[in-house]
Design an enzyme around this catalytic site. Structure first.
Site, PDB file in Angstrom:
ATOM      1  N   SER A  27       0.827  -1.220   0.000  1.00 55.50           N
ATOM      2  CA  SER A  27       0.000   0.000   0.000  1.00 55.50           C
ATOM      3  C   SER A  27       0.852   1.257   0.000  1.00 55.50           C
ATOM      4  CB  SER A  27      -0.849   0.066   1.272  1.00 55.50           C
ATOM      5  OG  SER A  27      -1.772  -0.954   1.295  1.00 55.50           O
ATOM      6  N   HIS A  58      -3.598   0.717  -4.165  1.00 54.59           N
ATOM      7  CA  HIS A  58      -3.042  -0.444  -4.834  1.00 54.59           C
ATOM      8  C   HIS A  58      -3.361  -0.389  -6.318  1.00 54.59           C
ATOM      9  CE1 HIS A  58      -1.645  -3.435  -1.834  1.00 54.59           C
ATOM     10  NE2 HIS A  58      -2.201  -2.555  -1.034  1.00 54.59           N
ATOM     11  N   HIS A  80      -5.737  -8.916  -0.631  1.00 51.80           N
ATOM     12  CA  HIS A  80      -5.654  -9.259   0.792  1.00 51.80           C
ATOM     13  C   HIS A  80      -6.808 -10.190   1.147  1.00 51.80           C
ATOM     14  CE1 HIS A  80      -3.866  -5.298   0.164  1.00 51.80           C
ATOM     15  NE2 HIS A  80      -3.046  -5.582   1.163  1.00 51.80           N
ATOM     16  N   TYR A  82      -8.740  -9.829   3.607  1.00 54.20           N
ATOM     17  CA  TYR A  82      -9.920  -9.061   4.043  1.00 54.20           C
ATOM     18  C   TYR A  82     -10.807  -8.617   2.887  1.00 54.20           C
ATOM     19  CZ  TYR A  82      -7.163  -4.859   2.876  1.00 54.20           C
ATOM     20  OH  TYR A  82      -6.403  -3.925   2.242  1.00 54.20           O
ATOM     21  N   GLU A  83     -10.283  -8.676   1.677  1.00 59.81           N
ATOM     22  CA  GLU A  83     -11.114  -8.267   0.535  1.00 59.81           C
ATOM     23  C   GLU A  83     -12.193  -9.300   0.234  1.00 59.81           C
ATOM     24  OE1 GLU A  83      -8.837  -6.141  -2.747  1.00 59.81           O
ATOM     25  OE2 GLU A  83      -7.189  -6.859  -1.506  1.00 59.81           O
ATOM     26  N   ALA A 110       2.942  -1.988   3.950  1.00 60.97           N
ATOM     27  CA  ALA A 110       2.753  -0.916   4.929  1.00 60.97           C
ATOM     28  C   ALA A 110       2.390  -1.607   6.232  1.00 60.97           C
ATOM     29  CB  ALA A 110       1.619  -0.013   4.482  1.00 60.97           C
ATOM     30  N   MET A 208      -1.627  -6.534   7.411  1.00 59.91           N
ATOM     31  CA  MET A 208      -2.722  -7.394   6.929  1.00 59.91           C
ATOM     32  C   MET A 208      -2.345  -8.156   5.661  1.00 59.91           C
ATOM     33  SD  MET A 208      -5.747  -4.580   7.403  1.00 59.91           S
ATOM     34  CE  MET A 208      -5.804  -3.495   8.826  1.00 59.91           C
ATOM     35  N   SER A 209      -1.056  -8.335   5.423  1.00 65.82           N
ATOM     36  CA  SER A 209      -0.657  -9.005   4.182  1.00 65.82           C
ATOM     37  C   SER A 209       0.564  -9.899   4.447  1.00 65.82           C
ATOM     38  CB  SER A 209      -0.330  -7.952   3.116  1.00 65.82           C
ATOM     39  OG  SER A 209       0.825  -7.230   3.468  1.00 65.82           O
ATOM     40  N   ASN A 232       2.563   4.080  10.149  1.00 67.12           N
ATOM     41  CA  ASN A 232       1.925   4.694  11.326  1.00 67.12           C
ATOM     42  C   ASN A 232       2.372   3.919  12.553  1.00 67.12           C
ATOM     43  OD1 ASN A 232      -0.005   2.628   9.912  1.00 67.12           O
ATOM     44  ND2 ASN A 232      -0.508   2.553  12.082  1.00 67.12           N
ATOM     45  N   HIS A 244      -6.456   5.111   6.735  1.00 63.34           N
ATOM     46  CA  HIS A 244      -5.764   4.608   5.549  1.00 63.34           C
ATOM     47  C   HIS A 244      -5.041   5.751   4.832  1.00 63.34           C
ATOM     48  CE1 HIS A 244      -4.732   1.761   2.493  1.00 63.34           C
ATOM     49  NE2 HIS A 244      -5.296   2.489   1.545  1.00 63.34           N
TER      50      HIS A 244
END
Ligand code: HPA
Length: 270
Positions: A27, A58, A80, A82-83, A110, A208-209, A232, A244
């Protein structure tokens, strides 16, 4: 296996280059794709069976070309868990890169910084990961053509590649930390209590990846390198809310160092 080979054959028909080095841009980190020389860009939507990324920040294309003379395959954007894709769809691109002949894979992402020594925008080399996605991409019948049923994960992130990345960073005077990445499913960011838990169990970063791709790369015998950009500080470590937008803005801010590091590291991974 068959759908992977179909995608591989499609890509082989598009270029005479045979990259042994692959890279996934996370990301806000997609700009590096524009640095690849003599490149062809193949939209994911054209590759048979390839899942399409829906996340903001992305792009969705596979770039095949050269970095400092070395043939590379660069994924600008990934999907990902979560998608809503199955974990097997999430790792389909990694399988295709492996089938293409990629032997060394650089996974970037990220991430939220948990380690108290990390600053927003710093770059961290993954030395290990903790899989907290609640699933594993190798669940299901094992395809012995890809790798063993129970692959070893002792060196999921190659020591040799890490040393090479550290020496490239030293030469460039880019500060490069090392840490353990916890991979969660998301898409909600963590609560402060979850971050305290992650810190207790030994995580320095959270994202998350990456974890499913690293597992599949290990399974196929690829050497893996992981680089996180701490976009962050994790929830509760910084006291403001996460967004985000902050993630993509920080990715943009470190673009110079990140690009320089990738340009130096990728050719050495061949
Ligand atoms: N948590 C999880 N994933 C992330 C974060 C975070 O704080 N930052 C970027 N990806």
């Amino acid at each position: 296996m068959n759908d992977v080979l179909k995608a591989r054959d499609f890509l082989l028909s598009k270029t005479a280059l045979r990259p042994q080095v692959g890279c996934v841009l996370g990301s806000g980190l997609g700009a590096f794709a524009g640095e690849v020389e003599e490149r062809i860009e193949i939209p994911y939507s054209e590759i048979p069976g390839w899942p399409l990324s829906t996340a903001i920040g992305h792009a969705g294309k596979l770039v095949i070309g050269k970095v400092a003379g070395t043939p590379v395959a660069v994924m600008a954007g990934r999907v990902h868990f979560y998608e809503g894709y199955s974990i097997h769809q999430v790792v389909f691109p990694t399988r295709v890169l492996g089938a293409l002949g990629v032997k060394s894979l650089l996974l970037t992402n990220a991430a939220g910084g948990i380690h108290p020594g990390y600053k927003q925008g710093c770059l961290v080399l993954l030395c290990d990961h903790i899989n907290l996605q609640g699933t594993n991409p190798l669940i299901g019948p094992n395809d012995d053509g890809f790798g063993p049923r129970f692959p070893d994960m002792t060196e999921a992130y190659s020591r040799e590649l890490r040393e090479l990345a550290h020496s490239a960073a030293r030469e460039l005077r880019i500060e490069l930390y090392e840490g353990v990445y916890a991979g969660l499913s998301g898409p909600s960011y963590e609560t402060p209590a979850e971050i305290r838990y992650l810190r207790t169990i030994g995580a320095d970063l959270v994202g998350m990846s990456t974890v499913p791709e690293a597992i599949v790369a290990s399974h196929m015998g690829m050497r893996t390198l992981g680089i996180s950009c701490v976009t962050n500080l994790a929830a509760g470590i910084s006291h403001h809310k996460l967004s985000h937008q902050e993630v993509t803005e920080t990715g943009e801010r470190v673009r110079g160092d990140f690009t320089a590091l990738l340009r130096a590291v990728l050719p050495r991974m061949a």
